[in-house]
Every structure is written in structure tokens, then in C-alpha cells.
Design an enzyme around this catalytic site. Structure first.
Site, PDB file in Angstrom:
ATOM      1  N   GLU A 111       0.854  -1.191   0.000  1.00 43.32           N
ATOM      2  CA  GLU A 111       0.000   0.000   0.000  1.00 43.32           C
ATOM      3  C   GLU A 111       0.888   1.239   0.000  1.00 43.32           C
ATOM      4  OE1 GLU A 111      -1.509   0.500   4.303  1.00 43.32           O
ATOM      5  OE2 GLU A 111      -0.407  -1.383   4.248  1.00 43.32           O
TER       6      GLU A 111
ATOM      7  N   LYS B  64       2.819   4.539   1.007  1.00 39.86           N
ATOM      8  CA  LYS B  64       3.273   5.129   2.262  1.00 39.86           C
ATOM      9  C   LYS B  64       2.880   6.598   2.213  1.00 39.86           C
ATOM     10  CE  LYS B  64       7.224   5.383   5.358  1.00 39.86           C
ATOM     11  NZ  LYS B  64       7.163   6.789   5.752  1.00 39.86           N
TER      12      LYS B  64
ATOM     13  N   ASP C 151       2.582  10.405   3.095  1.00 41.22           N
ATOM     14  CA  ASP C 151       3.498  11.363   3.698  1.00 41.22           C
ATOM     15  C   ASP C 151       2.699  12.360   4.533  1.00 41.22           C
ATOM     16  OD1 ASP C 151       5.838  12.516   4.319  1.00 41.22           O
ATOM     17  OD2 ASP C 151       6.142  13.498   2.387  1.00 41.22           O
TER      18      ASP C 151
ATOM     19  N   TYR D  80      -4.582   2.487   8.585  1.00 40.40           N
ATOM     20  CA  TYR D  80      -3.819   1.350   8.064  1.00 40.40           C
ATOM     21  C   TYR D  80      -3.264   0.436   9.163  1.00 40.40           C
ATOM     22  CZ  TYR D  80      -0.102   4.773   8.931  1.00 40.40           C
ATOM     23  OH  TYR D  80       0.717   5.709   9.500  1.00 40.40           O
TER      24      TYR D  80
ATOM     25  N   LYS E 188      11.070   2.890  -0.408  1.00 43.46           N
ATOM     26  CA  LYS E 188      10.992   4.319  -0.715  1.00 43.46           C
ATOM     27  C   LYS E 188      11.163   4.577  -2.220  1.00 43.46           C
ATOM     28  CE  LYS E 188      10.624   6.841   2.679  1.00 43.46           C
ATOM     29  NZ  LYS E 188      11.523   7.369   3.613  1.00 43.46           N
TER      30      LYS E 188
ATOM     31  N   CYS F 201      44.932  31.280  -2.867  1.00 42.67           N
ATOM     32  CA  CYS F 201      43.757  31.392  -1.998  1.00 42.67           C
ATOM     33  C   CYS F 201      42.964  32.647  -2.370  1.00 42.67           C
ATOM     34  CB  CYS F 201      44.203  31.463  -0.549  1.00 42.67           C
ATOM     35  SG  CYS F 201      42.847  31.819   0.577  1.00 42.67           S
TER      36      CYS F 201
ATOM     37  N   CYS G 254      43.269  35.192   0.862  1.00 46.44           N
ATOM     38  CA  CYS G 254      44.497  35.869   1.294  1.00 46.44           C
ATOM     39  C   CYS G 254      45.577  35.916   0.216  1.00 46.44           C
ATOM     40  CB  CYS G 254      45.055  35.204   2.552  1.00 46.44           C
ATOM     41  SG  CYS G 254      45.756  33.571   2.254  1.00 46.44           S
TER      42      CYS G 254
ATOM     43  N   CYS H 120      45.023  26.298   1.101  1.00 45.77           N
ATOM     44  CA  CYS H 120      45.694  27.588   1.232  1.00 45.77           C
ATOM     45  C   CYS H 120      46.859  27.414   2.206  1.00 45.77           C
ATOM     46  CB  CYS H 120      44.688  28.603   1.766  1.00 45.77           C
ATOM     47  SG  CYS H 120      45.434  30.046   2.512  1.00 45.77           S
TER      48      CYS H 120
ATOM     49  N   CYS I  71      45.722  33.997   6.791  1.00 48.85           N
ATOM     50  CA  CYS I  71      44.505  33.912   5.980  1.00 48.85           C
ATOM     51  C   CYS I  71      43.289  34.178   6.854  1.00 48.85           C
ATOM     52  CB  CYS I  71      44.389  32.533   5.325  1.00 48.85           C
ATOM     53  SG  CYS I  71      42.870  32.356   4.369  1.00 48.85           S
TER      54      CYS I  71
HETATM   55  S1  IVH Z   1       2.494   0.921   9.084  1.00 51.17           S
HETATM   56  C1  IVH Z   1       4.526  -0.784  12.932  1.00 51.17           C
HETATM   57  N1  IVH Z   1       1.531   1.865   6.834  1.00 51.17           N
HETATM   58  O1  IVH Z   1       5.376   5.685   8.061  1.00 51.17           O
HETATM   59  C2  IVH Z   1       4.470   0.068  11.718  1.00 51.17           C
HETATM   60  N2  IVH Z   1       2.904   3.283   8.142  1.00 51.17           N
HETATM   61  O2  IVH Z   1       8.158   5.088   8.786  1.00 51.17           O
HETATM   62  C3  IVH Z   1       3.185   0.803  11.606  1.00 51.17           C
HETATM   63  N3  IVH Z   1       3.175   5.526   7.217  1.00 51.17           N
HETATM   64  O3  IVH Z   1       5.039   5.924  11.532  1.00 51.17           O
HETATM   65  C4  IVH Z   1       3.165   1.712  10.458  1.00 51.17           C
HETATM   66  N4  IVH Z   1       1.909   5.229   5.451  1.00 51.17           N
HETATM   67  O4  IVH Z   1       3.597   7.443  10.020  1.00 51.17           O
HETATM   68  C5  IVH Z   1       2.297   2.114   7.911  1.00 51.17           C
HETATM   69  N5  IVH Z   1       0.567   2.599   4.858  1.00 51.17           N
HETATM   70  C6  IVH Z   1       1.323   2.830   5.930  1.00 51.17           C
HETATM   71  C7  IVH Z   1       1.931   4.076   6.146  1.00 51.17           C
HETATM   72  C8  IVH Z   1       2.730   4.261   7.261  1.00 51.17           C
HETATM   73  C9  IVH Z   1       2.656   6.090   6.125  1.00 51.17           C
HETATM   74  C10 IVH Z   1       4.075   6.206   8.138  1.00 51.17           C
HETATM   75  C11 IVH Z   1       3.686   6.110   9.582  1.00 51.17           C
HETATM   76  C12 IVH Z   1       4.821   5.431  10.266  1.00 51.17           C
HETATM   77  C13 IVH Z   1       5.942   5.735   9.326  1.00 51.17           C
HETATM   78  C14 IVH Z   1       7.036   4.720   9.457  1.00 51.17           C
END
Ligand code: IVH
Length: 718
Positions: A127, A129, A131, A238, A326, A432, A435, A456, A462
Site C-alpha cells: 500500500e 506510504k 506522507d 492502516y 521508498k 587562496c 588571502c 591555502c 589567511c
Molecule cells: S504501518 C509498525 N503503513 O510511516 C508500523 N505506516 O516510517 C506501523 N506511514 O510511523 C506503520 N503510510 O507514520 C504504515 N501505509 C502505511 C503508512 C505508514 C505512512 C508512516 C507512519 C509510520 C511511518 C514509518
């Protein structure tokens, strides 16, 4: 010189220690900006790169892992305005992966840990991540009772009133839900809402926000919940914390349940059965990324079965059953407007590219380091080509900039098609720019190789070197004089009035006296004032007695970082003993020289640098004046007699259960033992905890004494 661009395996222990120290500070600084003030200075990719660099250094030098290492912390401690909430279950972090190989390793490690064969397929969820900010929302008997931020993972901030204003988060759950439910997920701001808000801020003449994540954080940390309410925050569920009765036995099932209970869940979550499918989904999400109305910075993979999750368990900060894959660092094109040279404390000439401002990964970039003249030509630290021969960096070039792998943005390559017809190769100055002294590339006597850095030769004459020296002297790990920052040093350095001028360190300590006899009063000068001048004198006077290692570090001897300074302080005990030894070591032979080289952690390069430093009469003269004002304290000597491990070299390996590695190390050192990171013929004892591997094997092979934790405890208490 900073080592941040160098490969980890080329660093000496001093360089690594210095870099780890710098990284700890830098990461803490960014943590504070990110979590506390919602105004980061660097992109997430950059931040991750810093953490990765820290991790890589710690893997190579486990003995250098610091008390305050960023690898031991999750996020930043909560800020003070909201009441603290202790999480019923800690809110952990995720490990990061950056490549397909990393993901394969992660999946393989799950199989290995569970003792499964690849044909006994394990399902994973994948899924986006998100931000945003993680949040834990607690429901008791179906009603929202508390909402807390992650904080440091154990204790977060109580933001219940603010979370109640988020329309997407139910205040009440349907009938029949478990008595206690903690829903965890991400609060975020949609990109479209962020842009609209910034347009409004601009119209009102207010400062705009940097990115949606920080705006969401800032919006949540409002003491007035009405402000939060006006910000249109959103949520994806999540994960979960405490839950009195599990409604499902898979990750996927849990999230579906949350959806049924009325929480928004991410539509891109999938359950998949192979690495190939996982990676394909990663690519798919990556392709959709620009069109999503929320920022994501990767894809999270989790083992689907909750039973398997339980078996896999956790490492100190993160679950073994999940990882965040990432997205790569962002790149952008821009122009090099100018190449400028900065001169550092040790005289190093560092070229910097001034760029036409460009946004990369959400942050405006205006400078990029060019490291040294070889780098400009496309030659790396070991003489290898890092760019094709004609891709040297020139003023006016269009270049590819990347923010990753370094705090400072990097220029990856030159776009040759855009090179201007009259572009000329950059002529690196041989003198330099500050100086005018000759600037030379030293040749390493041993290897015969030319240093990549041009320096230098002006030394004290200097201005750049002298002011940088002073800035180092007053810096945090040296004399740490509050109120005497970079700006003030420049001011005092430049000042023409003798009662206000500071050109060398001792003059810091004579400033107050000189001022008493002068008519040009500091307190009448813009930016100072009576109170701040009083505080400055107090801060200065507080440092008239100083720890020996700080004193040695403050001298700014090349290659002598904080760790080396501590080693020296511990070995010599007093400044007099240290200085005498350095002078006696001048012939680079004899007892004093041999003793210096015998100190564990001090190599020949460092030893030579110290001897050279003390050969320079000007250095000795400045220190003599300094010692009229300042008294270095005697260093505490570790107990070295009467202990069964005094003088022994000990290696700890495996997962220690009776004490932490730091405790073990500190205790051993206080008993006069040396703690090393790897086993060699010089090792006397290897203390092996459960799971010890190659180090234990090596010890046996070499016939080194080995023992378990209990035997070690018996030995040191006996
Ligand atoms: S699971 C035990 N799922 O990423 C781990 N985290 O770097 C529970 N985050 O603190 C987190 N999307 O703030 C999980 N789909 C996702 C996420 C997610 C963003 C963030 C969350 C977490 C951080 C970890």
C-alpha cells in the site's frame, strides 16, 4: 575536511566518529524542525540519506554507536504545548528499503525467520506510504476518547480536540465494535487543499507553507481547534494499537474492517503473493504518484497473516514483518550560474556551484557542493571517472541536480546538448581567493598520491582560516561559548578598535578587561546591548576552567576530532603531559612518538598532524597566551589496576541479554579494558551473547578466550 562524500569503507575511525557526531547533530536538528516546528530545511529523501549514511557507518564501526545516535530514536520528543499521552502500545517506525534487491532481501529474511520454503507462499500487503503524520485514535465503547500523535513512539501529544474536527474520522463507531479500539493511520492534507491554502496565505500577505505534510502538522498543532477545523485535513487508517478483540486475522482483513467501521482506507492497497507481484505493484503506484491528490514517499509491504506477524515480532524500533520501499530521490535540471570557492579552517578550498534556484523534492535548491577540483573534472576520490571526460562542470552549464545521498545537493551530470558555445573549463585557483597565498595539493608521503583537496598555505595570515578557526574554537563540542556565534566572530575579527578585536582565541578571554578600559563600548553597538553583553561575559568566564578533551579539540589540530581528543585526554591526563609528549615526539621516533602511536585509535596521520602542529611556534605562542586565561582540567583516569580486565582488549558480540552494548562497553572501559569492534590476534576476550556468529568463530579459530555474559559478569565482579 568533511568526509560525507567518501565511501564508508575508506574512512578511518576518527573520520567515522567525527562524521557520526556530525550526523547525530544534523539529524537531531532536522528532527526538531520536522516534528517540532513543521518547517524542514531538507527533503525527506535527503533526510533518509543522512539516516542511511549513519546506519552504514554504524554497521562498519559498531563501537562508535553513540548514546544520542539517531538510530536509537523514533521521531522527536513531543513538544510542550499539548499534554502527553503514553501509547498503550508503542508506535513504531518502519525500516526502509531502497532497491529491488533490498525488497528481495526483506522477503527472503521473512521466509528465513519463519523457517519457510519459498514454495510455502507467504502473502504480503502492499500500500502507499502516505506522507503525513501518524495518529493513534482511541475508542472506548464505540466513542472517540483520545487522539495522540506519535511523538517519540512511546509518548505522543494529546490532540483529541483537533482530531475531532476532521470530518473523515468518525466520532462514534457502529454498534458491536470491540470495547477498546485504537485505530492508527495517517493524517494528511490533500495537495489541492494545500495549494488553495497557500494561495490564500499569499493573498493575505502571510508566509506560505513548504509542503502538505508540514502544513498538516502545523494545522494539527494548533491550540485553537477552530483553526484545525478550517484546514480540511484527511485520514487513512492502516494499523491499530490496543484492541480488545481482534475482528480479523489478516492485515488486509483488519483494514477492510476499518473501512466497514467508517474509516477511509487507501484504495491502492493490495494483497500479493510474490516478490515479482510486489515490485510490479510498486511500479504501478509509482506511475500513479503524480496524479494522486496526496503525497506519498514509497510503498509499505506487510506480512498479511497476523499470526505470522506475531511470530516475526519486532526489532528495537521496527517490526520484522514490514518494510517501506521508498521512491528514489528526486532530480531536476538547472543552471550553474557561478562557481565559487570557500576556504575552511584547515585551508581547504571547496568549490561550490551557485545554481539558478530550483525546487527538488519540495525544497528550493540554490547551491551544490563540488567537493574539489577533481570532482569538477569528473574524477572521484580514488582517481576513478565519475562522469565522461568532457562532462566537466562549467559556469553556465545546465546540470542534473539530485537531493539524496548527502545533505548538500549533488550535481550528477552535465547536459552536454545545452553547453554554451563559449563555455570554458573551470580554472581552479592556484592561490587562496581570500588571502592570496599559494594553494597547493599535498602529496601523501606514504602513498605518493596527490590529495584531492587544494589548501591555502596562508595559515594564520589567511582571514578565512583564522575566522573558521575561531568559530571552531567556540563551537558546541569545543568551548561552547553561548552568544559567540559565527556572526559575532566575524564582527570581532573585523573590528578595528583594539578593545573589541578578537583575532586569536586568547583574546576572547581578555575582551572584558580590554572593554573596561575602553571608551568604545560593546553594549552601545547595534545588536549587542547591556544584557546580552553581560551574558556573553558570563558565558566566556564559565569556560575559564574546561575539560581537557574539549581544550584539545578546540585547538583545531588537523585530523583531531572529538573522539581523538578524548583518547588523548584520557591517555595523557593533563595538558602539560600532553604538550610535553607532543614536543618530545617531534623527531618522529623515540619513546614519546612510539607512545603516541600506541594509543588505540590514533594512526600515523593523526600523530604526524599533532607533532607538526606543535612544531609551529605561532601555535605554541597562542596556546601559551591561552593558558594564562584558561585552565584545562585533569582528565579522569580509568581504573587500570586491581581489575581483572585492565589492559585487556574485549569484543562483545551476539545479542546481549544481560546488559546493553553500551553498558557493557562503558563498564569494561571503566575497569581499564579496551573494547574493540572486531576480533584479531590482539583480542584477549570475546564475550558472546546468543546468536553470535562470525566473530565467535574467528575467536575460536585464533584461540582467543571466549565466555558468555554470565561468565563475564562473574569475571568483572570477582
Ligand atoms: S504501518 C509498525 N503503513 O510511516 C508500523 N505506516 O516510517 C506501523 N506511514 O510511523 C506503520 N503510510 O507514520 C504504515 N501505509 C502505511 C503508512 C505508514 C505512512 C508512516 C507512519 C509510520 C511511518 C514509518
Amino acid at each position: 575536511m568533511s568526509t560525507e562524500g567518501s565511501a564508508v569503507d575508506t574512512l578511518t575511525i576518527e573520520e567515522a566518529a567525527a562524521e557520526l557526531e556530525r550526523l547525530a547533530k544534523e539529524i537531531a536538528h532536522h528532527d526538531a524542525l520536522y516534528h517540532g516546528r513543521d518547517r524542514p530545511e531538507i527533503s525527506d529523501a535527503d533526510y533518509d540519506a543522512l539516516k542511511r549514511r549513519n546506519d552504514a557507518l554504524e554497521v562498519r564501526f559498531p563501537e562508535l554507536i553513540r548514546e544520542d545516535s539517531p538510530s536509537r530514536r523514533v521521531g522527536a520528543a513531543p513538544s510542550v504545548t499539548f499534554s502527553p499521552v503514553v501509547h498503550a502500545r508503542p508506535m513504531l517506525s518502519l525500516d526502509n528499503t531502497f532497491s529491488q534487491e533490498d525488497v528481495q532481501d526483506f522477503v527472503a529474511s521473512v521466509y528465513r525467520f519463519l523457517g519457510r520454503l519459498p514454495d510455502q507462499s507467504i502473502a504480503f500487503t502492499a500500500e502507499p506510504k502516505i506522507d503525513g503524520l501518524s495518529m493513534s485514535i482511541r475508542y472506548e465503547n464505540g466513542r472517540l476518547v483520545t487522539a495522540a500523535t506519535r511523538g517519540d513512539g512511546t509518548t505522543g501529544e494529546n490532540v483529541t480536540a483537533n482530531i475531532r474536527t476532521i470530518a473523515e474520522i468518525p466520532n462514534e463507531l457502529p454498534k458491536g465494535v470491540p470495547a477498546v479500539v485504537e485505530i492508527r493511520g495517517e493524517v494528511y492534507m490533500a495537495k489541492s487543499d494545500f495549494l488553495a491554502l497557500n494561495r490564500q496565505m499569499e493573498a493575505e500577505g502571510k508566509q506560505t507553507y513548504v509542503n502538505p505534510r508540514n502544513t498538516a502538522a502545523g494545522s494539527l498543532r494548533q491550540l485553537d481547534a477552530k483553526v484545525t477545523a478550517s484546514r480540511k485535513l484527511k485520514f487513512f487508517a492502516y494499523a491499530w494499537g490496543e484492541i480488545s478483540e481482534m475482528p480479523a486475522d489478516t492485515q488486509f482483513g483488519m483494514v477492510q474492517t476499518f473501512k466497514d467501521w467508517g474509516f477511509p482506507v487507501n484504495p491502492l492497497m493490495k494483497r500479493l503473493n510474490s516478490v515479482a507481484d510486489i515490485l510490479a505493484h510498486y511500479d504501478e503506484i509509482g506511475l500513479e504518484r503524480p496524479d494522486l491528490d496526496y503525497d506519498i514517499d514509497g510503498v509499505v509491504y506487510k506480512v498479511d497473516s497476523l499470526e505470522l506477524q506475531a511470530r516475526l515480532g519486532f526489532r528495537s524500533r521496527s517490526p520484522r514483518w514490514a518494510t517501506a520501499h521508498k521512491f528514489p530521490a528526486e532530480q531536476a535540471f538547472t543552471e550553474v550560474e557561478k562557481i565559487e570557492i570557500q576556504v575552511g579552517r584547515t585551508g581547504a578550498l571547496t568549490p561550490v556551484a551557485r545554481l539558478k534556484p530550483i525546487t527538488v523534492g519540495g525544497v528550493v535548491v540554490t547551491n551544490a557542493t563540488l567537493h574539489n577540483e577533481d570532482y569538477i573534472k569528473g574524477i572521484g576520490n580514488s582517481g576513478e571517472r565519475i562522469r565522461p571526460e568532457d562532462h566537466d562542470i562549467r559556469e553556465g552549464d545546465t546540470v542534473i541536480v539530485q537531493r539524496a545521498g548527502d545533505v548538500i545537493p549533488q550535481i550528477l551530470d552535465v547536459v552536454m546538448e545545452k553547453r554554451l558555445a563559449d563555455a570554458r573549463s573551470y580554472e581552479f585557483p592556484k592561490t587562496c581567493p581570500v588571502c592570496g597565498s599559494h594553494a597547493v595539493r599535498e602529496v601523501n608521503e606514504k602513498t605518493g598520491k596527490m590529495d584531492s583537496v587544494r589548501r591555502c598555505t596562508g595559515g594564520f595570515i589567511c582571514r578565512a582560516q583564522a575566522t573558521e578557526h575561531l568559530k571552531h574554537f567556540v563551537s558546541r563540542n569545543a568551548f561552547d561559548i553561548e552568544g559567540l556565534g559565527s556572526k559575532q566572530i566575524d564582527f570581532f575579527f573585523e573590528h578595528e578598535d583594539a578593545s573589541l578585536q578578537i583575532r586569536t582565541a586568547p583574546e576572547i578571554f581578555t575582551l572584558e578587561k580590554r572593554q573596561q578600559q575602553s571608551l568604545t563600548k560593546l553594549e552601545n553597538i547595534d545588536g549587542f546591548g547591556k544584557v546580552s553583553v553581560g551574558k556573553l561575559y558570563t558565558a566566556i568566564n564559565e569556560r575559564r576552567s574546561i575539560a581537557l578533551h574539549r581544550f584539545i579539540y578546540a585547538l583545531g589540530i588537523r585530523h583531531v576530532g572529538e573522539t581523538t581528543a578524548k583518547l588523548l585526554a584520557r591517555s595523557y591526563g593533563t595538558y602539560e603531559a600532553f604538550a610535553t609528549a607532543m614536543k618530545e615526539a617531534a623527531p618522529l621516533s623515540g619513546d614519546a612518538w612510539n607512545d603516541l602511536n600506541a594509543i588505540e585509535g590514533i594512526g600515523e596521520v593523526v600523530a604526524r598532524a599533532m607533532v607538526e602542529f606543535y612544531k609551529e611556534p605561532r601555535n605554541v605562542e597562542v596556546i601559551t597566551r591561552l593558558l594564562e586565561e584558561v585552565t584545562p582540567q585533569q582528565a579522569e583516569q580509568p581504573v587500570t589496576t586491581g581489575s581483572p580486565v585492565a589492559g585487556k582488549t574485549v569484543v562483545f558480540t551476539g545479542s546481549l541479554e544481560k546488559f546493553t552494548r553500551d553498558e557493557a562497553k562503558a563498564r569494561a572501559e571503566s575497569l581499564g579494558a579496551k573494547v574493540a569492534g572486531s576480533v584479531s590476534k590482539k583480542t584477549d576476550i570475546v564475550v558472546a551473547g546468543p546468536g553470535a556468529g562470525s566473530k565467535l568463530d574467528k575467536a575460536r579459530e585464533l584461540g582467543v578466550q571466549t565466555m558468555d555474559e554470565d561468565e563475564w559478569l562473574a569475571l568483572i565482579s570477582g
